[in-house]
Design a protein around this motif. Structure first.
Motif, PDB file in Angstrom:
ATOM      1  N   GLU A 161       0.829  -1.208   0.000  1.00  0.00           N
ATOM      2  CA  GLU A 161       0.000   0.000   0.000  1.00  0.00           C
ATOM      3  C   GLU A 161       0.863   1.258   0.000  1.00  0.00           C
ATOM      4  OE1 GLU A 161      -2.335  -0.670   3.461  1.00  0.00           O
ATOM      5  OE2 GLU A 161      -3.922  -1.751   2.390  1.00  0.00           O
ATOM      6  N   GLU A 162       1.961   1.249   0.765  1.00  0.00           N
ATOM      7  CA  GLU A 162       2.820   2.423   0.812  1.00  0.00           C
ATOM      8  C   GLU A 162       3.539   2.624  -0.520  1.00  0.00           C
ATOM      9  OE1 GLU A 162       4.934   3.393   4.358  1.00  0.00           O
ATOM     10  OE2 GLU A 162       2.905   3.721   5.117  1.00  0.00           O
ATOM     11  N   ALA A 163       3.957   1.543  -1.151  1.00  0.00           N
ATOM     12  CA  ALA A 163       4.596   1.663  -2.460  1.00  0.00           C
ATOM     13  C   ALA A 163       3.628   2.256  -3.485  1.00  0.00           C
ATOM     14  CB  ALA A 163       5.095   0.292  -2.926  1.00  0.00           C
ATOM     15  N   LEU A 164       2.384   1.776  -3.473  1.00  0.00           N
ATOM     16  CA  LEU A 164       1.374   2.312  -4.390  1.00  0.00           C
ATOM     17  C   LEU A 164       1.103   3.783  -4.098  1.00  0.00           C
ATOM     18  CD1 LEU A 164      -1.054  -0.741  -4.382  1.00  0.00           C
ATOM     19  CD2 LEU A 164       0.166   0.137  -6.384  1.00  0.00           C
ATOM     20  N   TYR A 165       1.021   4.130  -2.827  1.00  0.00           N
ATOM     21  CA  TYR A 165       0.772   5.532  -2.469  1.00  0.00           C
ATOM     22  C   TYR A 165       1.905   6.427  -2.955  1.00  0.00           C
ATOM     23  CZ  TYR A 165       0.427   9.785   0.249  1.00  0.00           C
ATOM     24  OH  TYR A 165       0.371  11.110   0.606  1.00  0.00           O
ATOM     25  N   LEU A 166       3.133   5.967  -2.822  1.00  0.00           N
ATOM     26  CA  LEU A 166       4.282   6.794  -3.179  1.00  0.00           C
ATOM     27  C   LEU A 166       4.351   7.091  -4.672  1.00  0.00           C
ATOM     28  CD1 LEU A 166       6.922   5.254  -0.775  1.00  0.00           C
ATOM     29  CD2 LEU A 166       6.163   7.631  -0.790  1.00  0.00           C
ATOM     30  N   THR A 167       3.673   6.299  -5.489  1.00  0.00           N
ATOM     31  CA  THR A 167       3.664   6.605  -6.933  1.00  0.00           C
ATOM     32  C   THR A 167       2.908   7.891  -7.229  1.00  0.00           C
ATOM     33  OG1 THR A 167       1.694   5.227  -7.329  1.00  0.00           O
ATOM     34  CG2 THR A 167       3.848   4.166  -7.554  1.00  0.00           C
ATOM     35  N   ASN A 168       2.153   8.400  -6.255  1.00  0.00           N
ATOM     36  CA  ASN A 168       1.511   9.704  -6.425  1.00  0.00           C
ATOM     37  C   ASN A 168       2.541  10.830  -6.418  1.00  0.00           C
ATOM     38  OD1 ASN A 168      -1.173   8.672  -6.399  1.00  0.00           O
ATOM     39  ND2 ASN A 168      -1.090   8.535  -4.170  1.00  0.00           N
ATOM     40  N   LYS A 186      -3.949 -10.512  -2.640  1.00  0.00           N
ATOM     41  CA  LYS A 186      -3.756 -10.671  -4.081  1.00  0.00           C
ATOM     42  C   LYS A 186      -4.170  -9.435  -4.872  1.00  0.00           C
ATOM     43  CE  LYS A 186      -2.075 -14.824  -3.993  1.00  0.00           C
ATOM     44  NZ  LYS A 186      -0.641 -15.048  -4.351  1.00  0.00           N
ATOM     45  N   ILE A 187      -5.254  -8.784  -4.460  1.00  0.00           N
ATOM     46  CA  ILE A 187      -5.719  -7.617  -5.202  1.00  0.00           C
ATOM     47  C   ILE A 187      -4.693  -6.490  -5.126  1.00  0.00           C
ATOM     48  CG2 ILE A 187      -7.015  -6.750  -3.214  1.00  0.00           C
ATOM     49  CD1 ILE A 187      -7.924  -6.378  -6.962  1.00  0.00           C
ATOM     50  N   LEU A 188      -4.038  -6.365  -3.981  1.00  0.00           N
ATOM     51  CA  LEU A 188      -2.997  -5.351  -3.849  1.00  0.00           C
ATOM     52  C   LEU A 188      -1.783  -5.711  -4.700  1.00  0.00           C
ATOM     53  CD1 LEU A 188      -3.096  -4.619   0.001  1.00  0.00           C
ATOM     54  CD2 LEU A 188      -3.888  -3.135  -1.850  1.00  0.00           C
ATOM     55  N   GLN A 189      -1.432  -6.985  -4.740  1.00  0.00           N
ATOM     56  CA  GLN A 189      -0.311  -7.412  -5.566  1.00  0.00           C
ATOM     57  C   GLN A 189      -0.585  -7.142  -7.043  1.00  0.00           C
ATOM     58  OE1 GLN A 189       1.634 -11.182  -4.725  1.00  0.00           O
ATOM     59  NE2 GLN A 189       0.536 -11.361  -2.771  1.00  0.00           N
ATOM     60  N   GLN A 190      -1.812  -7.387  -7.473  1.00  0.00           N
ATOM     61  CA  GLN A 190      -2.160  -7.131  -8.871  1.00  0.00           C
ATOM     62  C   GLN A 190      -1.994  -5.656  -9.220  1.00  0.00           C
ATOM     63  OE1 GLN A 190      -6.138  -8.669  -9.291  1.00  0.00           O
ATOM     64  NE2 GLN A 190      -5.517 -10.786  -8.903  1.00  0.00           N
ATOM     65  N   ARG A 191      -2.431  -4.792  -8.319  1.00  0.00           N
ATOM     66  CA  ARG A 191      -2.276  -3.357  -8.549  1.00  0.00           C
ATOM     67  C   ARG A 191      -0.801  -2.968  -8.584  1.00  0.00           C
ATOM     68  NH1 ARG A 191      -5.343  -0.515  -3.946  1.00  0.00           N
ATOM     69  NH2 ARG A 191      -4.381   1.300  -4.955  1.00  0.00           N
ATOM     70  N   LEU A 192      -0.030  -3.583  -7.715  1.00  0.00           N
ATOM     71  CA  LEU A 192       1.399  -3.281  -7.657  1.00  0.00           C
ATOM     72  C   LEU A 192       2.098  -3.677  -8.956  1.00  0.00           C
ATOM     73  CD1 LEU A 192       3.794  -2.718  -5.286  1.00  0.00           C
ATOM     74  CD2 LEU A 192       4.259  -5.069  -5.916  1.00  0.00           C
ATOM     75  N   PHE A 193       1.869  -4.920  -9.393  1.00  0.00           N
ATOM     76  CA  PHE A 193       2.559  -5.412 -10.586  1.00  0.00           C
ATOM     77  C   PHE A 193       2.115  -4.679 -11.851  1.00  0.00           C
ATOM     78  CE2 PHE A 193       2.837  -9.519  -8.007  1.00  0.00           C
ATOM     79  CZ  PHE A 193       4.135  -9.239  -7.586  1.00  0.00           C
ATOM     80  N   ALA A 194       0.927  -4.093 -11.809  1.00  0.00           N
ATOM     81  CA  ALA A 194       0.429  -3.352 -12.969  1.00  0.00           C
ATOM     82  C   ALA A 194       0.945  -1.917 -13.017  1.00  0.00           C
ATOM     83  CB  ALA A 194      -1.098  -3.346 -12.960  1.00  0.00           C
TER      84      ALA A 194
END
Length: 324
Positions: A161-168, A186-194
């Motif tokens: 979640e923090e990695a995804l947030y930091l892309t902002n 898994k849903i978070l992993q999918q968002r991360l890998f995408a």
């Protein structure tokens, strides 16, 4: 002789949650006592720049904010006690808490606001660079790294979640994990890998945060391959340790219901715990948001819930006495 302090509202913890509960409790005429614990002021006393607390146009300092909250609570009638609670008895009201000095605190209601602490890696270089490039909260500090290279350490929900947030804020986010698969949902992993802004380094552990010297702060991270032992270095401006939190609930184990992660369980939409008259607020019951402003919000809720509990209890007592 052992000192005893009695109050209608006893509050344990003096971060944003506990002090907000104290402000609301004092304004309701409950004359709250706040037992401040081992870290008066909570986690914000270890934070320097705060930019996301409402009401302040310019950057403010965490310790200053907590001093102001305490001063406000005392101004409206709350009493601060410097003590650390070592024993609790929640089997009857008033609830009885005992400090390490032997002082006894009695409260008709109890508000638990003991907070949580971020887990750290335990490196000397980590301690040296906390607040100088090393952080445990992307939501708090990510803004300072707009357009810069950052890394997140961890493999659970928090890290992803923090990695995804930091892309902002950053176009270059590296997620470092010591294993070859994530524990995150898994849903978070999918968002991360995408997300093209994030790259993952598998089977890597942090050996050292690299200090640039002077005012440079963090400039890189030394990594060790967990399978081969090979050393490598990546250049980063910010490093975020995201390996979880420790809620400060050990004192209440066996006294109130805790979830699987040791956070205090509360009724949905309230701060009520499994013990009538005991309320929990802030990071000790919130594993999702963990922000100063949300802690303060739940502190307000706890005080209002406690005030209503006392009003109902007082009404029932008077009705019983009238009937007799």
């Amino acid at each position: 002789m052992t000192a005893t302090h009695s109050t209608r509202m006893l509050i344990l913890g003096s971060g944003p949650a506990g002090l907000t509960a104290a402000i609301y409790g004092a304004r309701a005429g409950l004359a709250p006592i706040v037992v401040q614990g081992i870290q008066p002021g909570g986690q914000l006393t270890t934070t320097t720049d705060v930019e996301n607390y409402p009401g302040f146009r310019e950057v403010i300092q965490g310790p200053w904010l907590m001093e102001e909250m305490q001063a406000q609570a005392e101004h409206v009638g709350a009493q601060m006690m410097w003590d650390t609670i070592t024993q609790v008895d929640l089997t009857q009201r008033p609830f009885r808490l005992t400090g390490d000095s032997g002082t006894v605190y009695l409260g008709d209601v109890l508000v638990i606001a003991t907070g949580a602490q971020a887990k750290w890696l335990g490196l000397d270089s980590e301690d040296l660079l906390k607040g100088k490039g090393v952080s445990a909260c992307a939501t708090c500090d990510g803004f300072f790294y707009r357009g810069k290279k950052v890394a997140v350490i961890g493999g659970g929900n928090t890290a992803v979640e923090e990695a995804l947030y930091l892309t902002n804020h950053s176009h270059d986010v590296t997620l470092i994990h010591r294993r070859d698969s994530f524990r995150a949902e898994k849903i978070l992993q999918q968002r991360l890998f995408a997300n093209e802004r994030i790259k993952v380094l598998w089977n890597k552990q942090v050996n050292r945060f690299i200090d640039g010297g002077g005012t440079a702060g963090l400039v890189g991270i030394e990594l060790e391959d967990t399978q081969t032992g090979e050393l490598s270095t990546i250049e980063v401006d910010g490093g975020f340790v995201a390996i979880g939190h420790h809620p400060a609930t050990e004192l209440f184990r066996g006294h109130v219901s805790l979830d699987d992660d040791s956070y205090i369980k509360v009724e949905p939409g309230s701060t009520r715990t499994s013990v009538p008259g005991v309320f929990a607020c802030g990071d000790v019951m919130d594993k999702t948001y963990r922000q100063a402003v949300t802690a303060a919000g739940t502190g307000c809720m706890a005080a209002l819930d406690a005030e209503r509990f006392l009003a109902e209890a007082d009404f029932e007592t008077k009705a019983h006495e009238a009937a007799e």
